[in-house]
Design a protein around this motif. Structure first.
Motif, PDB file in Angstrom:
ATOM      1  N   TYR A 177    -105.420 -19.625   5.292  1.00 24.30           N
ATOM      2  CA  TYR A 177    -105.818 -18.222   5.359  1.00 24.30           C
ATOM      3  C   TYR A 177    -105.311 -17.611   6.668  1.00 24.30           C
ATOM      4  O   TYR A 177    -105.343 -18.238   7.730  1.00 24.30           O
ATOM      5  CB  TYR A 177    -107.335 -18.082   5.276  1.00 24.30           C
ATOM      6  N   GLY A 221    -107.745 -13.930   3.964  1.00 25.84           N
ATOM      7  CA  GLY A 221    -109.093 -14.448   3.790  1.00 25.84           C
ATOM      8  C   GLY A 221    -110.025 -13.374   3.280  1.00 25.84           C
ATOM      9  O   GLY A 221    -109.810 -12.179   3.492  1.00 25.84           O
ATOM     10  N   ARG A 224    -109.160 -16.881   9.330  1.00 25.89           N
ATOM     11  CA  ARG A 224    -110.300 -16.053   8.944  1.00 25.89           C
ATOM     12  C   ARG A 224    -110.642 -16.339   7.490  1.00 25.89           C
ATOM     13  O   ARG A 224    -109.825 -16.112   6.598  1.00 25.89           O
ATOM     14  CB  ARG A 224    -109.977 -14.568   9.145  1.00 25.89           C
ATOM     15  N   SER A 257    -114.257 -17.296   4.607  1.00 28.28           N
ATOM     16  CA  SER A 257    -115.672 -17.529   4.359  1.00 28.28           C
ATOM     17  C   SER A 257    -115.899 -19.032   4.239  1.00 28.28           C
ATOM     18  O   SER A 257    -114.944 -19.816   4.122  1.00 28.28           O
ATOM     19  CB  SER A 257    -116.097 -16.840   3.062  1.00 28.28           C
TER      20      SER A 257
END
Length: 250
Positions: free
Chosen positions: A135, A22, A139, A141
Motif C-alpha cells: 500500500y 490504502g 498507509r 487499515s
C-alpha cells in the motif's frame, strides 16, 4: 471487491513493485482479511514457493506506535523470502522497504494452541525482517495489512543456538546497524514482554505449527527505511548477530 480480486491486486502490486492506494479495498473484517491472505499465498504456492514459517506483527509497543495499530496479527514465510546470513539481497523488486531486528525460533516439535512453547523450541537465533507494504506510503487499515501478508517481504536468520537459549530471552539488548551506524536500540522484552509469548500467540493464531517451522517473533524496535547498497546488521546480546547487504538494483 471479492477475496480473489483483492488477492490478485496485492499479488500484482508485489510482482510489479507498484503500490496500491490504502483504504480503498473495502475490507473491514479480520476473518475476511485472512481469507484474502490465504488466497494471496495460494497464488504464490502455485508458482512454486514453499512455506517455511510464520511471522507475527505488532508485538512491540514501538511497532504499534509506528503503525498506529494495536492488534496482534500474523503472516506467512516462504523459501523465496529467505536471505542467507551474510548474503546480498536485491531490493529492485520492492516498493519502499524497511528493516527491523527480530528473534527467530525453530520448532523441534509440533506446537499446538495452548501447548508449552519452550518445550517445542529446537533453536533460537537473531533475525532481520524486510517489510514492504504493498500500500502506498505504508498507509493501510488493520484488515488491509493482514490481507497483505503483514507487509512481509524477506528475512534473514543468523546462527541457531540450542534449545536452552529461550530461558534467557526476556531482556536481551538489541542493536540494529546500517553501514556500521547504530540506528535503533531496544530489548527483547519489547516483544510481548518475552519472545516466548509470541510463540504461544503464533500457535493460537496459526497453529498447530509443525516441527521445522521458523517463527519470527516480532520486531524489538521500530522499522527503518532500507536503501540499496547498505550493509545491515542486527545484534542480540547472548544470541549473536545476523547481517546482509542490499543490492544496488533498487
Amino acid at each position: 471487491m471479492s477475496i480473489a480480486t483483492l488477492a490478485h491486486s496485492l499479488d500484482t502490486a508485489a510482482l510489479e513493485a507498484r503500490p496500491l492506494p490504502g483504504g480503498g479495498s473495502g475490507l473491514t473484517e479480520t476473518a475476511e482479511a485472512y481469507a484474502v491472505q490465504d488466497a494471496l499465498l495460494a497464488r504464490r504456492l502455485a508458482r512454486g514457493e514453499r512455506l517455511t514459517g510464520v511471522k507475527l506483527g505488532f508485538t512491540s509497543l514501538a511497532k504499534m506506535r509506528q503503525m498506529g495499530v494495536s492488534d496482534l496479527i500474523h503472516g506467512r514465510l516462504t523459501d523465496r523470502m529467505e536471505i542467507a546470513d551474510g548474503g546480498v539481497y536485491d531490493l529492485s523488486g520492492l516498493i519502499h522497504p524497511r528493516v527491523e531486528p527480530e528473534v527467530a525460533f525453530l520448532l523441534g516439535a509440533t506446537l499446538r494452541p495452548g501447548g508449552d512453547p519452550a518445550a517445542a523450541v529446537a533453536a533460537v537465533a537473531p533475525a532481520l525482517e524486510i517489510i514492504d507494504s504493498r500500500y502506498d506510503g505504508f498507509r493501510f487499515s488493520l484488515p488491509e495489512v493482514i490481507a497483505d501478508n503483514t507487509s512481509a517481504a524477506a528475512y534473514a536468520v543468523g546462527p541457531w543456538r540450542g534449545p536452552g537459549a529461550p530461558d534467557g530471552l526476556d531482556n536481551l539488548g538489541v542493536l540494529l546497524e546500517l553501514d556500521g551506524r547504530p540506528v535503533q536500540t531496544g530489548s527483547t522484552a519489547a516483544i510481548l514482554g518475552h519472545p516466548l509469548r509470541a510463540l504461544a500467540a503464533a500457535a493460537r493464531l496459526a497453529g498447530p505449527l509443525e516441527a521445522g517451522t521458523v517463527i519470527l517473533a516480532g520486531a524489538a524496535t521500530a522499522a527503518v527505511p532500507l536503501p540499496p547498497g547498505t550493509h545491515v546488521r542486527a545484534t542480540i546480546g547472548g544470541l549473536g548477530a545476523v547481517r546482509f547487504t542490499t543490492g544496488e538494483g533498487a
